[in-house]
Design a protein around this motif. Structure first.
Motif, PDB file in Angstrom:
ATOM      1  N   GLY A 276     -36.600   3.842  -2.664  1.00 16.20           N
ATOM      2  CA  GLY A 276     -35.579   4.129  -1.669  1.00 16.20           C
ATOM      3  C   GLY A 276     -34.610   5.194  -2.136  1.00 16.20           C
ATOM      4  N   THR A 277     -34.053   5.931  -1.176  1.00 15.03           N
ATOM      5  CA  THR A 277     -33.150   7.035  -1.522  1.00 15.03           C
ATOM      6  C   THR A 277     -31.826   6.966  -0.759  1.00 15.03           C
ATOM      7  OG1 THR A 277     -34.186   8.422   0.180  1.00 15.03           O
ATOM      8  CG2 THR A 277     -35.058   8.596  -2.069  1.00 15.03           C
ATOM      9  N   GLY A 278     -31.549   5.852  -0.107  1.00 18.57           N
ATOM     10  CA  GLY A 278     -30.346   5.748   0.700  1.00 18.57           C
ATOM     11  C   GLY A 278     -29.099   5.466  -0.114  1.00 18.57           C
ATOM     12  N   LEU A 279     -27.997   5.262   0.618  1.00 24.55           N
ATOM     13  CA  LEU A 279     -26.706   5.035  -0.023  1.00 24.55           C
ATOM     14  C   LEU A 279     -26.705   3.819  -0.935  1.00 24.55           C
ATOM     15  CD1 LEU A 279     -23.969   5.740   2.698  1.00 24.55           C
ATOM     16  CD2 LEU A 279     -24.181   6.808   0.453  1.00 24.55           C
ATOM     17  N   SER A 280     -27.239   2.704  -0.452  1.00 28.79           N
ATOM     18  CA  SER A 280     -27.181   1.495  -1.269  1.00 28.79           C
ATOM     19  C   SER A 280     -28.037   1.632  -2.533  1.00 28.79           C
ATOM     20  CB  SER A 280     -27.600   0.270  -0.451  1.00 28.79           C
ATOM     21  OG  SER A 280     -28.946   0.371  -0.026  1.00 28.79           O
ATOM     22  N   HIS A 281     -29.144   2.368  -2.441  1.00 24.58           N
ATOM     23  CA  HIS A 281     -29.962   2.614  -3.631  1.00 24.58           C
ATOM     24  C   HIS A 281     -29.180   3.454  -4.645  1.00 24.58           C
ATOM     25  CE1 HIS A 281     -33.176   1.637  -0.705  1.00 24.58           C
ATOM     26  NE2 HIS A 281     -33.821   1.177  -1.755  1.00 24.58           N
ATOM     27  N   PHE A 282     -28.525   4.501  -4.154  1.00 25.72           N
ATOM     28  CA  PHE A 282     -27.745   5.355  -5.054  1.00 25.72           C
ATOM     29  C   PHE A 282     -26.642   4.550  -5.727  1.00 25.72           C
ATOM     30  CE2 PHE A 282     -24.071   7.953  -6.014  1.00 25.72           C
ATOM     31  CZ  PHE A 282     -24.614   9.048  -6.657  1.00 25.72           C
ATOM     32  N   LEU A 283     -25.902   3.768  -4.944  1.00 25.96           N
ATOM     33  CA  LEU A 283     -24.787   3.009  -5.514  1.00 25.96           C
ATOM     34  C   LEU A 283     -25.283   1.970  -6.510  1.00 25.96           C
ATOM     35  CD1 LEU A 283     -22.599   2.622  -2.313  1.00 25.96           C
ATOM     36  CD2 LEU A 283     -22.035   3.964  -4.356  1.00 25.96           C
ATOM     37  N   GLN A 284     -26.417   1.341  -6.234  1.00 25.61           N
ATOM     38  CA  GLN A 284     -26.977   0.363  -7.165  1.00 25.61           C
ATOM     39  C   GLN A 284     -27.344   1.011  -8.495  1.00 25.61           C
ATOM     40  OE1 GLN A 284     -30.466  -2.787  -6.580  1.00 25.61           O
ATOM     41  NE2 GLN A 284     -31.280  -0.716  -6.818  1.00 25.61           N
ATOM     42  N   ASP A 285     -27.951   2.186  -8.437  1.00 24.29           N
ATOM     43  CA  ASP A 285     -28.515   2.800  -9.643  1.00 24.29           C
ATOM     44  C   ASP A 285     -27.556   3.729 -10.368  1.00 24.29           C
ATOM     45  OD1 ASP A 285     -30.855   1.476  -8.975  1.00 24.29           O
ATOM     46  OD2 ASP A 285     -31.691   3.209  -7.915  1.00 24.29           O
ATOM     47  N   GLU A 286     -26.701   4.425  -9.601  1.00 20.05           N
ATOM     48  CA  GLU A 286     -25.872   5.466 -10.209  1.00 20.05           C
ATOM     49  C   GLU A 286     -24.391   5.401  -9.847  1.00 20.05           C
ATOM     50  OE1 GLU A 286     -27.482   9.483  -9.747  1.00 20.05           O
ATOM     51  OE2 GLU A 286     -29.269   8.590  -8.821  1.00 20.05           O
TER      52      GLU A 286
ATOM     53  N   ALA B 226     -24.373  -3.167  -7.442  1.00 18.06           N
ATOM     54  CA  ALA B 226     -23.516  -2.013  -7.724  1.00 18.06           C
ATOM     55  C   ALA B 226     -22.099  -2.454  -8.074  1.00 18.06           C
ATOM     56  CB  ALA B 226     -23.496  -1.078  -6.513  1.00 18.06           C
ATOM     57  N   MET B 227     -21.564  -3.395  -7.298  1.00 17.22           N
ATOM     58  CA  MET B 227     -20.210  -3.890  -7.563  1.00 17.22           C
ATOM     59  C   MET B 227     -20.150  -4.610  -8.904  1.00 17.22           C
ATOM     60  SD  MET B 227     -18.174  -3.035  -5.057  1.00 17.22           S
ATOM     61  CE  MET B 227     -18.303  -2.421  -3.355  1.00 17.22           C
ATOM     62  N   ARG B 228     -21.182  -5.370  -9.217  1.00 12.12           N
ATOM     63  CA  ARG B 228     -21.204  -6.106 -10.492  1.00 12.12           C
ATOM     64  C   ARG B 228     -21.306  -5.127 -11.659  1.00 12.12           C
ATOM     65  NH1 ARG B 228     -25.087  -9.128  -9.123  1.00 12.12           N
ATOM     66  NH2 ARG B 228     -23.869 -10.884  -8.315  1.00 12.12           N
ATOM     67  N   ARG B 229     -22.179  -4.132 -11.520  1.00 14.72           N
ATOM     68  CA  ARG B 229     -22.350  -3.155 -12.601  1.00 14.72           C
ATOM     69  C   ARG B 229     -21.077  -2.380 -12.872  1.00 14.72           C
ATOM     70  NH1 ARG B 229     -23.584   1.985 -12.547  1.00 14.72           N
ATOM     71  NH2 ARG B 229     -24.145   2.004 -10.342  1.00 14.72           N
ATOM     72  N   ALA B 230     -20.318  -2.078 -11.800  1.00 23.06           N
ATOM     73  CA  ALA B 230     -19.073  -1.326 -11.951  1.00 23.06           C
ATOM     74  C   ALA B 230     -17.887  -2.216 -12.306  1.00 23.06           C
ATOM     75  CB  ALA B 230     -18.776  -0.575 -10.658  1.00 23.06           C
ATOM     76  N   ASP B 231     -18.147  -3.532 -12.450  1.00 20.12           N
ATOM     77  CA  ASP B 231     -17.090  -4.498 -12.745  1.00 20.12           C
ATOM     78  C   ASP B 231     -15.958  -4.386 -11.727  1.00 20.12           C
ATOM     79  OD1 ASP B 231     -15.974  -6.595 -14.159  1.00 20.12           O
ATOM     80  OD2 ASP B 231     -14.918  -5.287 -15.572  1.00 20.12           O
ATOM     81  N   ALA B 232     -16.356  -4.343 -10.443  1.00 14.86           N
ATOM     82  CA  ALA B 232     -15.389  -4.123  -9.363  1.00 14.86           C
ATOM     83  C   ALA B 232     -14.534  -5.347  -9.077  1.00 14.86           C
ATOM     84  CB  ALA B 232     -16.123  -3.699  -8.095  1.00 14.86           C
ATOM     85  N   GLY B 233     -15.007  -6.520  -9.436  1.00 18.97           N
ATOM     86  CA  GLY B 233     -14.221  -7.723  -9.196  1.00 18.97           C
ATOM     87  C   GLY B 233     -15.010  -8.790  -8.469  1.00 18.97           C
TER      88      GLY B 233
END
Length: 340
Positions: free
Chosen positions: A125-135, A260-267
């Motif tokens: 996948g190349t969409g927004l959620s894929h990008f946010l999850q990976d990068e 993505a939120m977990r990886r970025a330690d968003a809360g």
């Protein structure tokens, strides 16, 4: 988990945003005056010549639609049903709707085939959620949430317009899904409240409508789509198609966004909003496709092409949002009109 308060202006609505062109400026000037005394209808040519996906048209349309939700500070509530403003809105809608029909005319016209196109995700996948999850970085997650707040702080409201236009199985199932969206009767579990909690974790302002000026035309168009479908009985089939498309794609996208939120330690609250949607929307997908769509087409089979159109229009506009946002992020610049 502490719940964030949904804050608003003292008069019960957000402040008016800044105009983006002749159409939105004309609406803003009208809303600052008294209903019935302003000529808020630009010439037909002004609407006809406007970009149907552009900044100006979609801010003007957003302003008109928000009068049916919470309105704006200092704006007379009577504007909601002002004949001149409704006439302008109708012209804006025709311009937008005509473009959507033209740009989706090569999509499947049958409901089953329309859903086939979104039920199976690509391996890579190349969409927004894929990008946010990976990068995705924290600043990108904040931008994503700021734009999405224009919908999520009123989550489920645009779809609720369709309830009195349905009957039987479709109505009962739609109410059941909406009941979940509204927290099953608990204010602290309403999805709009959970999103406010997410915004608090990300250090964003939870004021309703706060990020309108930052939102792109593509984001406004995707939000206007559901309001337009919801506010017109003639478009009830398209609204059901839109809602089904959202539920079909939500669970896998929410799983990626939780990562993505977990990886970025968003809360905790930021992660919780999406983990809640992974489970809830997996169930909703089945209910919506089998009972809402199935019930609607059992009662009104002639609406099948409209359901398919709703799916296609949703996919078209979501793709436009993703392409603009990812182009900005891959160039390491803000995706917003005004950076946070």
């Amino acid at each position: 988990m502490k719940s964030a308060e949904l804050t608003e202006g003292e008069s019960g609505g957000p402040v008016l945003p800044t105009g983006r062109g002749a159409l939105s400026d004309r609406v803003l000037r009208a809303l600052r005056g008294r209903p019935g005394r302003e000529n808020c209808g630009p010439s037909g040519g002004a609407v006809h010549e406007a970009d149907p996906y552009g900044e100006d048209l979609h801010l003007a349309l957003y302003l008109c639609y928000e009068l049916h939700y919470r309105g704006f500070q200092g704006v007379d509530p009577a504007w909601e049903w002002d004949p001149a403003l409704l006439g302008l809105r109708a012209g804006l809608e025709r311009r937008f709707l005509d473009a959507l029909r033209t740009d989706t005319e090569d999509r499947p016209h049958g409901a089953d085939r329309a859903f086939d196109g979104i039920l199976v995700e690509p391996v890579h996948g190349t969409g927004l959620s894929h990008f946010l999850q990976d990068e995705g970085r924290l600043w990108q997650l904040r931008e994503y949430a700021a734009q999405r707040s224009l919908y999520h702080l009123k989550e489920a409201d645009p779809h609720a317009w369709v309830i009195p236009r349905l009957q039987g199985r479709a109505k009962a199932a739609m109410v059941a899904v909406e009941f979940d969206e509204y927290g099953g009767g608990r204010a602290d579990r309403m999805h709009s409240r959970l999103f406010a909690d997410l915004m608090t974790d990300l250090g964003l302002d939870t004021t309703y409508g706060r990020y309108v000026d930052a939102a792109t035309a593509e984001t406004l168009a995707s939000i206007n789509l559901m309001s337009m479908f919801g506010l017109h009985r003639a478009l009830r089939g398209a609204l059901v198609g839109h809602f089904a498309a959202v539920e079909v794609t939500s669970s896998p996208a929410s799983r990626r966004l939780a990562r993505a939120m977990r990886r970025a330690d968003a809360g905790e609250a930021a992660v919780h909003f999406y983990t809640e949607h992974v489970e809830a929307d997996a169930v909703h997908e089945q209910v919506v496709r089998r009972e809402v769509v199935g019930g609607l087409l059992e009662d009104e089979p002639w609406l099948e092409a409209d359901v398919a159109f709703g799916v296609a229009a949703t996919d078209l506009l979501d793709t436009r949002v993703g392409e603009r946002t990812l182009a900005a992020w891959r160039a390491d610049r803000s995706s917003l009109r005004t950076p946070l």
